[in-house]
Every structure is written in C-alpha cells, then in structure tokens.
Design a protein around this motif. Structure first.
Motif: not given
Ligand SMILES: Nc1ncnc2c1ncn2[C@@H]1O[C@H](COP(=O)(O)OP(=O)(O)OP(=O)(O)O)[C@@H](O)[C@H]1O
Ligand SMILES: [Mg+2]
Lengths: 237, 404
Positions: B137-157
C-alpha cells in the motif's frame, strides 16, 4: 318384489367368547334367510346377541361355527382383507354412535368408502352429493362432522352407507341416541330406501321403530324365538 | 387409495391436535436443525481454509524441520538451516524451483512513541511477498539487500499501522521498537484479511536474517516456502527437493530424513480430514437427538392409535384393508417427521446464516445437506412409525368398534 334367492343365509351360526376361563356363548345356533328387498327388524333384550348377529351378517366378525352365505358366497372362511372388500362393496353400516370421522367434512366422510373401493376420483364427489341429496343434506357437505346435529349425523351415515350401492344396509340401533321425532325421520329415510328396493336390517329395542319394518325377528339368549311379518305391514297390504 | 387423499387426511389429523403435534416434532426439529447447522458450519470452515490455501497456489511447497509422522505431533528440530534455503534458491542447482523464502516467527510487543501492540513478527526472505501475493500500500517490501545485510527494517500490516499510528497514517521512515531493538519502517502492505490461523494484516515483516540473529540467536529456520515453476510437476519437484536436501544433509536413507516436504494439496487434505472428522463427530451427536426424537414420535403415535381405536374400527367397517390403515398411520408419522424436518432445515439454515455473521466463516449452503435432512426425517418417520401403524392395522374391526 321379493326375490327367491336369499341374499343372506345363516345356517346354525354360533358365536362363543372366551373371557378368562369362562366361555360365553352369545349365539347358540341362529338360522335365518333374508331376501332382496326385505326390511327386517331384529329385536330382543340387552345381551340377547343382536349386535353379535349383526357383526356376523356385516362380515365384521366370523362365526365360531355354522355357515354364512352372502350373495351365494360362503364367506365364513374369508381372510380379513377379503372381508374388508365384502363390507366395502356389499354392506352399508349405520351405527348407534361414532358413525363419522372426527375433524372431517360431511362430504369427505361420504367419500371415504369410495376411496377404499377404487371408485375413480372424478366420480367420487358427484356420487357423494347424490347420496347426500337423498337425505337432504347437500347444503351441509362442507360442514365438519362435529358441527352437525345427532339426527344429521345419522343421515350422513345413511348417505355413506348407500354410496357404494351395497346389497344391504345394516343399522345397529341407529336411533338409539335420538328423540322420537328425529328417530321417525331417520326411519322414514330408511323406509324410502327400502321402497326403492334396498334390503335393510335394523336392530332396535323400541317397537315403534321396529314397526317400520316388514319383518320382525325376536332374539333371546342367543336364539331366535320368533320371526314373523309385521302385523301392521300385513294389515296395510 | 389415493396418496394425496391420505396425506390430506394425515395433515388434518395432525392439525386436530396442533400443540401435541408441535411438541412431538420438536425432537426432529432440533435434531435436523443441529445437523444442518453443523454440516454448514463445517463446510464453511473447510471451504474458507480451502480457498485460503489454494489462494497460495497449487505449486507452493512447504519444507519444515524434523520428521513428521502422520498422527503424531510434529517434532521440533533445528535441522533446517538458512543455508538450506540459500542452496534451494540457487537456480543452477534447482532449476525447477521459482521463488524460495525462509520463514521464522515470534510473537512480540511492538512499541512506538507510547503506543504498543502485540503482533506476530515474521522473519522472511525478499521473495515472500511474491510467493504470498502480498501487495504494498505504501513504500517497498523487504529487498534482497535488506536480507543479506541483516537490515533493521520492517514492513507493517495495515492493522498494526492503524493501532500504532492511527487509521490512514503514513509511517514510512518512522521507527518502531521490537524487543528493545529499533526498526525503520519501509513499507505497509495492503489489507488482505485473515488466512487460516494467521492474519497478515496484523503481522510485522522483518528480514529472516535479522530475525534469526536478533530475536532467536540461531541459524535455523522454522520453514522454507518454495514455489514449483510448473504447477503440474509439483510432486516431481517435491521429490527433487527431498533428494537435494538429503544430499545436503548427508543422509543416505530417506527414512532418516530430518525434514518434511509437503505441498498445498497435502496441507489441504490434512485440514479437510480434521474438519471432516470434527463435523462427522458433531453430526453423530446430532443424530442421537434424531433417534430420541424418533422415539418420541413412536410414543405419540402409539397413544394416537389407542385414542383412535374407534375411528380405526369405523374405517375397517366401511372397507379399509390392513394396508390402508397401515399406510394412513405410517404416512401420518412421515408427515410429522418431514414437516418437523422442514422446520428444522429452515431453523438450521437461519442459525448457520446468523452464526456466519459472527464467525470468520463464509455461509455455505449444501443442497446435499438439505436432501440428507429430508431423507433422514423420512427414514425416522418410517422406522419409528411402522410399529404403531402395524398395531393399528392389526386391530380387529369388532374390538375396535366395541372399544370404550
Ligand atoms: N368381545 C366380547 N367378549 C366377551 N363377551 C362378549 C363380547 N362381545 C359380546 N359379548 C357377550 O355376548 C353377548 C351378546 O352381546 P351383544 O352385544 O350381541 O348383545 P346385544 O343384544 O347387542 O345387547 P345390547 O342391546 O345391549 O346392545 C353378551 O352377553 C355379551 O356380554
Ligand atoms: Mg348391541
């Protein structure tokens, strides 16, 4: 007017009831013949076996011994369903009480025997009305059986008794619950039917009712003690 | 004798004593209503689960750790590693697999400027949105880079957003705290509604890598989701995965496999087995009430026969045969049970319609359930009506006429 061949022929009919250890012989050897077109009254004191005789003549019950020939058929050995068919086709009943089905219209009561008698459905209503007209009740056809008077109930019973065009009408104290004026009315209807050639057997206690018949049979203790033509009837002739 | 006439006179007889008729029918009404209710709720539950599972697609394959033996609870195990997921995702080694995602879950309190909410935290791979048809609905989903980079990002319901930031909020760039770690919000999913036992709208998505490291402190995953490229070859692909993972785990005997591979068809059949079993059990209990109702009917019909002895005598006198009397009373009890059944069907349908308003289950009306109910009530009428009817038919006309 009276046929040579009897419709009903009872030969030495006995009927015993076993209640507990005691045996009660209700009929002790009845022999009689009834011819087409007769109007017979059966009289006698209470317990003399009038109803028992009528039940046997009416194929409602079978005798303990003796033979019963109805229209040249020896029905003493008939099965229950065969007897039901005989009752439906050959006999019309009028009882003292409980003649009509409760919660059911006059018309449906008269139609009932035709339902059992395989009369085509499209003929049933017309035939029922014809019979109701004979007893002057066509205007009560749609009344419920419990919304008409005692005399009217007996007239409906007469209409129902003739709807299958049986060879005889059996009436067991048909006026037992009626006042004398209504009783005479009912008996007049039966007499009219008799004049048209129907055979009628009426059981009664009262001699003025029996007076409508042309033959009176007297029962006592399971035996016929007298069987003769009605005096009045002879006098009229 | 004509059946229409018999049925008419049966209805007349039953109407003659309407209170007794209704009380007698009550057992059948309740029995049939509960059968209809249970069957339609069971069907509703199973159809909702079926549609949810099949919305995942027929080509979805689940891999869970541990050997799962049918009929036993699944054994917890750490045998499925994140590395297994990476190996499966390698197109050169598993050409028949499309998207592959790891999955770990935990339940935690999500906090932001004074607001908090208990939500399920789902650690997943970047491919998860595609596999589960999650839309943003807004923004982006978690990217492969977020995954490999152990990013502290979140997507909310969307429900999480509504609870923490209010309806229609734009929380992209805001920070939330989960188990005292802060995460930056990068996206909000579109509302989807609950799926089976989970609700994506109430979920917080984080990279699987981050979740494993920060929350669980392990390198094993709770499940791997994979999509077969060809839905028709799901079973073959499943076999390939088994062979691949056995090799990966250096297990030679397939019986000793420390993982279980299932596809959505298997999952569906398990769910349907369970709901079917439950529905069957409950319907069985409802059937007992039908038997009790039937006994009530037999009881009342016996009373009726005794009460109407004189009527039976009269009918026999005017020519009714045994069969006629038998049919009359049998049809009377069938009319009794079938009309009870019809009332029960209407009641059952209304109740299940009402219940589905309050339960997360669609309203499913199975014509076969109605047919079954009509059939069952007819059978109850015949089975419990035959004995009283035979008693009536066997009465001798004389005894019936003389009866006081
Ligand atoms: N089912 C039965 N069991 C035992 N005895 C019976 C039975 N039916 C009739 N009886 C006896 O048979 C005898 C004749 O009875 P029935 O009913 O024919 O008399 P009735 O002449 O019709 O009398 P009423 O004028 O009172 O009607 C009586 O003694 C009666 O008690
Ligand atoms: Mg008598």
């Amino acid at each position: 007017m009276i046929d040579k061949k009897p419709i009903i022929s009872l030969r030495n009919i006995t009927k015993s009831y076993i209640t507990g250890s005691a045996e009660c012989q209700a009929l002790k050897g009845i022999s009689l013949e009834v011819y087409k077109g007769e109007f017979v009254a059966i009289m006698g004191p209470s317990g003399s076996g009038k109803s028992t005789t009528m039940h046997i003549i009416g194929a409602l019950d079978t005798p303990t011994s003796g033979t019963y020939t109805l229209n040249n058929k020896n029905i003493s050995a008939y099965s229950e369903d065969q007897l039901a068919e005989i009752r439906n086709q050959e006999i019309g009943f009028v009882f003292q009480a409980f003649n009509l089905l409760p919660r059911t219209t006059v018309l449906d009561n008269v139609i009932r025997p035709m339902m059992y008698g395989r009369v085509p459905q499209n003929e049933q209503t017309e035939r029922a009305f014809e019979c109701l007209r004979l007893v002057h009740l066509e205007d009560k056809a749609s009344n419920l059986s419990n919304h008409i008077s005692g005399g009217q109930i007996q007239r409906v019973a007469i209409a129902r008794a003739i709807v299958m065009d049986p060879s005889m009408i059996l009436a067991d104290e048909p006026t037992g619950n009626l006042d004398s004026k209504t009783s005479h009315e009912i008996m007049t209807f039966l007499q009219d039917l008799n004049k048209k050639g129907r055979t009628i057997i009426v059981i009664t206690h009262e001699s003025d009712i029996a007076a409508f018949a042309n033959r009176i049979i007297l029962l006592k203790d399971g035996l016929i003690i007298s069987d003769k033509e009605n005096n009045r009837f002879i006098a009229k002739k | 004798m004509n059946y229409v006439q018999i049925i008419r006179s049966a209805i007349r007889a039953l109407r003659g004593n309407i209170l007794r008729t209704i009380l007698t029918m009550l057992g059948i009404i309740i029995g049939i209503a509960s059968v209809i209710l249970i069957i339609s709720l069971g069907q509703g539950a199973s159809s909702s689960i079926t549609s949810q599972v099949s919305s995942l697609g027929a080509n979805l394959i689940f891999i869970v750790p541990g050997k799962q033996i049918p009929g036993r609870p699944p054994s917890a195990s750490n045998s499925l590693k994140y590395a297994d997921m990476l190996a499966l995702a390698d197109k050169t080694r598993m050409p028949d697999l499309g998207d592959v995602s790891a999955q770990v879950t935990t339940q935690a309190e999500v906090v932001t400027n004074g607001q908090n909410k208990n939500a399920s935290i789902l650690g997943i791979s970047a491919t998860y949105a595609n596999i589960n048809s999650l839309e943003m609905n807004q923004g982006e989903f978690i990217s492969p880079e977020d995954e490999s980079g152990y990013s502290r990002v979140a997507v909310l319901g969307p429900d999480v957003v509504a609870d923490l930031f209010g309806e229609d909020a734009h929380p992209i760039g805001e920070t939330i705290t989960i188990k005292s770690r802060s995460f930056r919000i990068i996206g909000v999913t579109k509302a989807k509604g609950s799926v089976g036992f989970t609700n994506p709208d109430e979920t917080v998505y984080v990279p699987a890598t981050t979740a494993m490291k920060v929350f669980l402190g392990q390198d094993s995953v709770q499940a791997i989701l994979a999509q077969a490229t060809d839905a028709k070859k799901v079973d073959e692909t499943q076999e390939q995965i088994i062979a691949f993972l056995l090799d990966q785990h250096k297990i030679t005997d397939p019986v000793l496999a420390d993982f279980t591979v299932r596809n959505s068809k298997d999952a569906l059949s398990i769910v349907n087995n369970v709901t079917g079993l439950l529905t069957g059990m409950l319907a069985g209990i409802a059937a007992i009430s039908l038997v009790v109702g039937g006994i009530g009917i037999m009881n009342i019909m016996l009373v009726t026969v005794t009460e109407r002895t004189k009527e039976i005598g009269l009918l026999k006198a005017i020519g009714a045969k045994r069969k006629d009397i038998l049919m009359q009373f049998l049809i009377e009890s069938i009319v009794l049970t079938v009309s009870g059944g019809i009332v029960g069907i209407i009641l059952g349908i209304s109740l299940s319609f009402l219940a589905t308003r309050f339960l997360p289950i669609p309203f499913v009306l199975q014509p076969s359930a109605i047919l079954l109910a009509v059939g069952v009530s007819t059978i109850v009428g015949v089975v419990f009506g035959i004995y009283p009817a035979r008693r009536a038919a066997k009465l001798s006309p004389i005894d019936a006429l003389r009866y006081e």
